[in-house]
Design a protein around this motif. Structure first.
Motif, PDB file in Angstrom:
ATOM      1  N   ALA A  92       0.827  -1.205   0.000  1.00 51.62           N
ATOM      2  CA  ALA A  92       0.000   0.000   0.000  1.00 51.62           C
ATOM      3  C   ALA A  92       0.864   1.259   0.000  1.00 51.62           C
ATOM      4  CB  ALA A  92      -0.936   0.005   1.202  1.00 51.62           C
ATOM      5  N   PHE A  93       1.986   1.221   0.721  1.00 52.58           N
ATOM      6  CA  PHE A  93       2.878   2.379   0.803  1.00 52.58           C
ATOM      7  C   PHE A  93       3.976   2.342  -0.258  1.00 52.58           C
ATOM      8  CE2 PHE A  93       0.901   2.863   4.865  1.00 52.58           C
ATOM      9  CZ  PHE A  93       0.992   4.206   5.152  1.00 52.58           C
ATOM     10  N   ASP A  94       4.059   1.244  -0.985  1.00 52.23           N
ATOM     11  CA  ASP A  94       5.094   1.048  -2.000  1.00 52.23           C
ATOM     12  C   ASP A  94       6.494   1.185  -1.395  1.00 52.23           C
ATOM     13  OD1 ASP A  94       5.885   0.368  -4.559  1.00 52.23           O
ATOM     14  OD2 ASP A  94       6.043   2.466  -5.210  1.00 52.23           O
ATOM     15  N   LEU A  95       6.678   0.481  -0.273  1.00 49.65           N
ATOM     16  CA  LEU A  95       7.952   0.467   0.444  1.00 49.65           C
ATOM     17  C   LEU A  95       8.346  -0.976   0.727  1.00 49.65           C
ATOM     18  CD1 LEU A  95       7.297   3.273   3.081  1.00 49.65           C
ATOM     19  CD2 LEU A  95       8.864   3.409   1.154  1.00 49.65           C
ATOM     20  N   PRO A  96       9.630  -1.217   0.990  1.00 53.98           N
ATOM     21  CA  PRO A  96      10.052  -2.572   1.360  1.00 53.98           C
ATOM     22  C   PRO A  96       9.453  -2.997   2.706  1.00 53.98           C
ATOM     23  CG  PRO A  96      11.948  -1.219   0.746  1.00 53.98           C
ATOM     24  CD  PRO A  96      10.765  -0.311   0.820  1.00 53.98           C
ATOM     25  N   VAL A  97       9.250  -4.301   2.872  1.00 52.80           N
ATOM     26  CA  VAL A  97       8.659  -4.828   4.099  1.00 52.80           C
ATOM     27  C   VAL A  97       9.527  -4.495   5.312  1.00 52.80           C
ATOM     28  CG1 VAL A  97       7.936  -6.941   5.280  1.00 52.80           C
ATOM     29  CG2 VAL A  97       7.485  -6.670   2.850  1.00 52.80           C
ATOM     30  N   GLY A  98      10.831  -4.583   5.165  1.00 50.64           N
ATOM     31  CA  GLY A  98      11.731  -4.258   6.280  1.00 50.64           C
ATOM     32  C   GLY A  98      11.573  -2.820   6.751  1.00 50.64           C
ATOM     33  N   THR A  99      11.368  -1.906   5.835  1.00 50.68           N
ATOM     34  CA  THR A  99      11.152  -0.503   6.197  1.00 50.68           C
ATOM     35  C   THR A  99       9.866  -0.360   6.992  1.00 50.68           C
ATOM     36  OG1 THR A  99      12.300   0.202   4.193  1.00 50.68           O
ATOM     37  CG2 THR A  99      10.879   1.824   5.251  1.00 50.68           C
ATOM     38  N   ILE A 100       8.825  -1.043   6.557  1.00 45.77           N
ATOM     39  CA  ILE A 100       7.541  -0.988   7.266  1.00 45.77           C
ATOM     40  C   ILE A 100       7.695  -1.546   8.676  1.00 45.77           C
ATOM     41  CG2 ILE A 100       5.178  -1.895   7.283  1.00 45.77           C
ATOM     42  CD1 ILE A 100       5.679   0.335   5.221  1.00 45.77           C
ATOM     43  N   LYS A 101       8.374  -2.682   8.800  1.00 50.65           N
ATOM     44  CA  LYS A 101       8.571  -3.285  10.120  1.00 50.65           C
ATOM     45  C   LYS A 101       9.325  -2.347  11.057  1.00 50.65           C
ATOM     46  CE  LYS A 101       8.472  -8.128   8.768  1.00 50.65           C
ATOM     47  NZ  LYS A 101       9.214  -9.387   8.715  1.00 50.65           N
ATOM     48  N   SER A 102      10.375  -1.713  10.558  1.00 48.78           N
ATOM     49  CA  SER A 102      11.160  -0.832  11.426  1.00 48.78           C
ATOM     50  C   SER A 102      10.357   0.417  11.798  1.00 48.78           C
ATOM     51  CB  SER A 102      12.479  -0.451  10.769  1.00 48.78           C
ATOM     52  OG  SER A 102      12.272   0.309   9.600  1.00 48.78           O
ATOM     53  N   ARG A 103       9.581   0.951  10.872  1.00 52.66           N
ATOM     54  CA  ARG A 103       8.765   2.128  11.184  1.00 52.66           C
ATOM     55  C   ARG A 103       7.672   1.794  12.192  1.00 52.66           C
ATOM     56  NH1 ARG A 103       8.104   5.398   5.440  1.00 52.66           N
ATOM     57  NH2 ARG A 103      10.332   5.823   5.181  1.00 52.66           N
ATOM     58  N   ILE A 104       7.072   0.626  12.065  1.00 53.93           N
ATOM     59  CA  ILE A 104       6.061   0.207  13.044  1.00 53.93           C
ATOM     60  C   ILE A 104       6.704   0.041  14.416  1.00 53.93           C
ATOM     61  CG2 ILE A 104       4.580  -1.727  13.716  1.00 53.93           C
ATOM     62  CD1 ILE A 104       3.869  -2.018  10.733  1.00 53.93           C
TER      63      ILE A 104
ATOM     64  N   ARG B 271       9.440   1.533  15.578  1.00 51.32           N
ATOM     65  CA  ARG B 271       9.757   2.858  16.125  1.00 51.32           C
ATOM     66  C   ARG B 271       8.498   3.592  16.568  1.00 51.32           C
ATOM     67  NH1 ARG B 271      13.590   3.072  11.790  1.00 51.32           N
ATOM     68  NH2 ARG B 271      12.134   4.343  10.602  1.00 51.32           N
ATOM     69  N   GLY B 272       7.416   3.433  15.838  1.00 51.22           N
ATOM     70  CA  GLY B 272       6.148   4.064  16.215  1.00 51.22           C
ATOM     71  C   GLY B 272       5.635   3.531  17.540  1.00 51.22           C
ATOM     72  N   ARG B 273       5.730   2.229  17.742  1.00 50.70           N
ATOM     73  CA  ARG B 273       5.315   1.632  19.024  1.00 50.70           C
ATOM     74  C   ARG B 273       6.185   2.147  20.166  1.00 50.70           C
ATOM     75  NH1 ARG B 273       5.222  -4.620  18.592  1.00 50.70           N
ATOM     76  NH2 ARG B 273       4.569  -4.377  20.740  1.00 50.70           N
ATOM     77  N   GLU B 274       7.479   2.266  19.902  1.00 49.11           N
ATOM     78  CA  GLU B 274       8.376   2.780  20.941  1.00 49.11           C
ATOM     79  C   GLU B 274       8.024   4.230  21.285  1.00 49.11           C
ATOM     80  OE1 GLU B 274      10.553   1.013  22.751  1.00 49.11           O
ATOM     81  OE2 GLU B 274       9.763  -0.695  21.626  1.00 49.11           O
TER      82      GLU B 274
END
Length: 156
Positions: free
Chosen positions: A126-138, A140-143
């Motif tokens: 949906a964001f047209d980004l790599p899965v690893g980027t999404i995982k790291s952003r999620i 960091r957002g939780r933190e």
């Protein structure tokens, strides 16, 4: 036997599918899959459970696809309606306040992941980004949410 198989598949799909008008489409797609993948069935006496699993998985996929398309269409109205129907209005207000402090992209990622239940791969496409980027952003957002929650004094 085919009639019984069809009835059981309809029952499974009707039970699992949110939009009942899509039942016949999902069952038809399940039949197509069964015919395409019939060589993968190892034990012929397991035909009915195998077919019901295929139908159930397709119903889940249909629910997910409908949820994904409605999240793009509804936007903020869907979020507010969900917040009003939540179990504890006070908790939802506090959570909304914490989420409101995040940047819009991080907030959207967290909502897609934890509220709507999307998989990382779906969010990445949906964001047209790599899965690893999404995982790291999620992550960091939780933190950030945890840090904000620790900084806020408890409300009495």
């Amino acid at each position: 036997m085919l009639d019984e198989l069809y009835r059981q598949m309809v029952r499974v799909v009707r039970h699992k599918l949110h939009c009942k008008s899509d039942v016949s489409d999902v069952v038809q797609e399940a039949w197509v899959r069964i015919l395409e993948k019939r060589d993968t069935l190892r034990e012929s006496d397991k035909l009915i459970p195998w077919a019901k699993t295929i139908a159930s998985n397709l119903a889940s996929n249909a629910n997910r696809a409908r949820r994904l398309s409605s999240s793009y269409d509804g936007g903020r109205d869907d979020y507010e309606a969900a917040a009003r129907s939540g179990p504890d209005p006070e908790l939802m207000t506090e959570l909304s306040d914490l989420l409101g402090r995040l940047d819009p992209t991080t907030r959207t990622l967290l909502l897609y992941k934890f509220y709507y239940g999307f998989r990382d791969e779906e969010i990445a496409s949906a964001f047209d980004l790599p899965v690893g980027t999404i995982k790291s952003r999620i992550h960091r957002g939780r933190e950030r949410l945890r840090a904000q929650d620790k900084d806020d004094p408890p409300r009495i």
